[in-house]
Design an enzyme around this catalytic site. Structure first.
Site, PDB file in Angstrom:
ATOM      1  N   GLU A 182       0.873  -1.523  -0.107  1.00 13.47           N
ATOM      2  CA  GLU A 182      -0.182  -0.293  -0.359  1.00 13.47           C
ATOM      3  C   GLU A 182       1.121   2.109   0.047  1.00 13.47           C
ATOM      4  O   GLU A 182       0.824   2.327   0.900  1.00 13.47           O
ATOM      5  CB  GLU A 182      -1.549   0.078   1.659  1.00 13.47           C
ATOM      6  N   GLU A 372      -6.038  -8.403   1.268  1.00 18.04           N
ATOM      7  CA  GLU A 372      -6.383  -7.522   2.320  1.00 18.04           C
ATOM      8  C   GLU A 372      -7.171  -7.320   2.557  1.00 18.04           C
ATOM      9  O   GLU A 372      -7.648  -6.873   1.164  1.00 18.04           O
ATOM     10  CB  GLU A 372      -5.368  -7.092   3.387  1.00 18.04           C
TER      11      GLU A 372
END
Length: 487
Positions: A182, A372
């Site tokens: 991320e 995720e």
């Protein structure tokens, strides 16, 4: 107590979902991160990271909590792998702590640090669990931050050297690698908003860190490719949220949503795919030119074998004239009066479907994995049991949305729940609980939650209703009360 609201099971969710619906080659796993779980922050030669420094700053972390111990995974990994095996989990995504390998961020390898990951990988394989390491999950060595960290272009070389040397040691047994976790979060929250390490609040720092992280994303992939076997699979991960305008049909809200989408969802994936930065939709990104050198455009793309999609919710966007440069703000779930998690995030499993469709729409996109997805709800350990129907319902509905996308031709072939255990949730400390496994931090005792038992049954091939049943939702669903969050 009230029945689970319809938000958990949108009408688009398939009525019945089983593991068999996804095919034999679909990967099912759990995810974790080094800083959030390992503890042992200064043992066996490990150097401090930017998060070790950040948690010691007053007012930065709720309840002034630190990850010095976390879930003590550094010492308890054999038991945790055994627990995974008992739950039928065959794929484990974890991260490698850069400063455990290189205490100063570069130079000589810390032998005890690399030996830890050697043992962890061997332990995974011995239990029949496939390791999926991520090279960078936000914990930059503090020694490199003193030299400018991600705002210093030299970080690209520091990172690629680290990546190559770790892969050379572990690559004989690891077939699946992820480069960054991320990048939009660690650049935006860490360098623009200042709410994550290293705590910067500077547009210039954000832009510099953005360009250097985008370069490191591709150069890290090339560094891995240079030393790994040809069969190795290399990917990277992106945070994303499905975005919708606050007022449908309102032109300014629609334009604000496009700008937010370019910044939050497209900023790192499009350079990796050879499309450059989305400057046309966010003119402030034109200032990235200050940090680009001749030839950089050719360095930004890399042919990843897969992209990791990391999604938890949707966001609703409104035009905000008081937010300079972006002119957009998020309208929080609490203000909209919709069900939300302990993180204040709207319960909206359909967001995962939309983001898989969005990423798959790129003409040169590789295959996708959900690396995720999960939810934080209040948990209570009572008589040795954690009943968490809301989390179970969220996971069921989300997996149903993955199947929906897959049935429509989206090349998604993996799902990793966040997270295996409860852990240190960054600036939120130990308050939010995402885990399939409850951790009593005072004793480090693990207890599989009802959602974890459901995941075990699902992985064992039992049918799983994806529609509303008789479960009850805990009444305490309050999250962050701020009604509007600005960039």
């Amino acid at each position: 107590m009230s029945a689970l609201p319809a938000a958990f099971f949108p009408a688009t969710t398939p009525a019945l979902v089983t593991r068999a619906d996804f095919g034999a080659d679909f990967r099912w796993g759990v995810s974790a991160a080094a800083y959030q779980t390992e503890g042992a922050w200064n043992l066996d030669g490990k150097g401090p990271s930017i998060w070790d420094d950040f948690v010691r700053r007053r007012g930065r972390i709720k309840r002034a909590e630190t990850a010095e111990v976390a879930t003590d995974f550094y010492h308890r990994w054999p038991q945790d792998l055994e627990l995974m095996k008992q739950m039928g989990i065959q794929d484990f995504r974890f991260s490698i702590a850069w400063s455990r390998i290189f205490p100063e961020g570069r130079g000589s390898i810390n032998q005890k640090g690399i030996d830890f990951y050697d043992r962890l990988i061997d332990g995974c394989l011995a239990q029949g669990i496939t390791p999926w390491p991520t090279l960078y999950h936000w914990d930059l060595p503090a020694a490199l931050q003193q030299l400018g960290g991600w705002t210093n272009r030299s970080v690209v070389g520091w990172f690629t050297d680290y990546a190559q040397r770790v892969a050379a040691r572990l690559g004989d047994r690891v077939q699946h690698w992820m480069v960054l976790n991320e990048p939009m979060v660690f650049t935006g929250a860490g360098h623009l908003l200042g709410v994550h390490a290293p705590g910067r609040r500077s547009l210039g720092a954000f832009l510099a860190a953005t360009h250097h992280a985008a370069l490191a994303q591709a150069e890290g992939g090339r560094a891995l490719r240079a030393v790994l076997p040809a069969t190795a699979q290399i990917g990277t991960t992106f945070s994303c949220s499905y975005l919708t305008p606050w007022r449908p049909g309102h032109a300014r809200d629609a334009r604000a949503t496009r700008r937010a989408d370019a910044l939050l969802n497209r900023l790192f994936v499009e350079p990796a795919l050879g499309l450059g930065y989305p400057v046309a939709d966010v003119p402030l990104l034109g200032w990235l030119d200050r940090y680009m050198r001749p030839g950089d455009e050719a360095l930004l793309p890399f042919a990843f074998d897969f992209l990791g999609v990391q999604n938890y919710t949707r966001e609703v966007v409104r035009h905000a004239p008081y937010v300079p440069l972006l002119w957009a703000a998020l309208v929080g779930a609490a203000r909209r009066g919709v069900p939300h998690t302990d993180m204040g995030w709207e319960v909206y499993p359909e967001s995962l479907y939309h983001m898989l469709k969005q990423f798959a729409a790129y003409p040169n996109a590789p295959r996708l994995l959900v690396t995720e997805n999960g939810a934080a709800f209040p948990d209570q350990l009572r008589a040795g049991r954690v009943a968490d129907p809301a989390r179970q319902a969220y996971l069921q509905a989300s997996i149903g949305q993955v199947l929906r996308a897959r049935q429509e031709g989206v090349p998604v072939d993996g799902y990793f729940a966040w997270s295996f255990t409860d852990n240190f949730e960054w600036a939120e400390g130990y308050g939010p609980h995402f885990g399939l496994v409850h951790v009593a931090y005072e004793t480090q005792r693990r207890t599989i939650k009802d959602s974890g038992h459901w995941y075990r049954r699902f992985l064992a091939g039992e049918a799983s209703p994806a529609g509303p049943g008789t479960q009850a939702l805990p009444a305490c669903q309050a999250g962050i009360d701020d009604s509007v969050t600005n960039w």
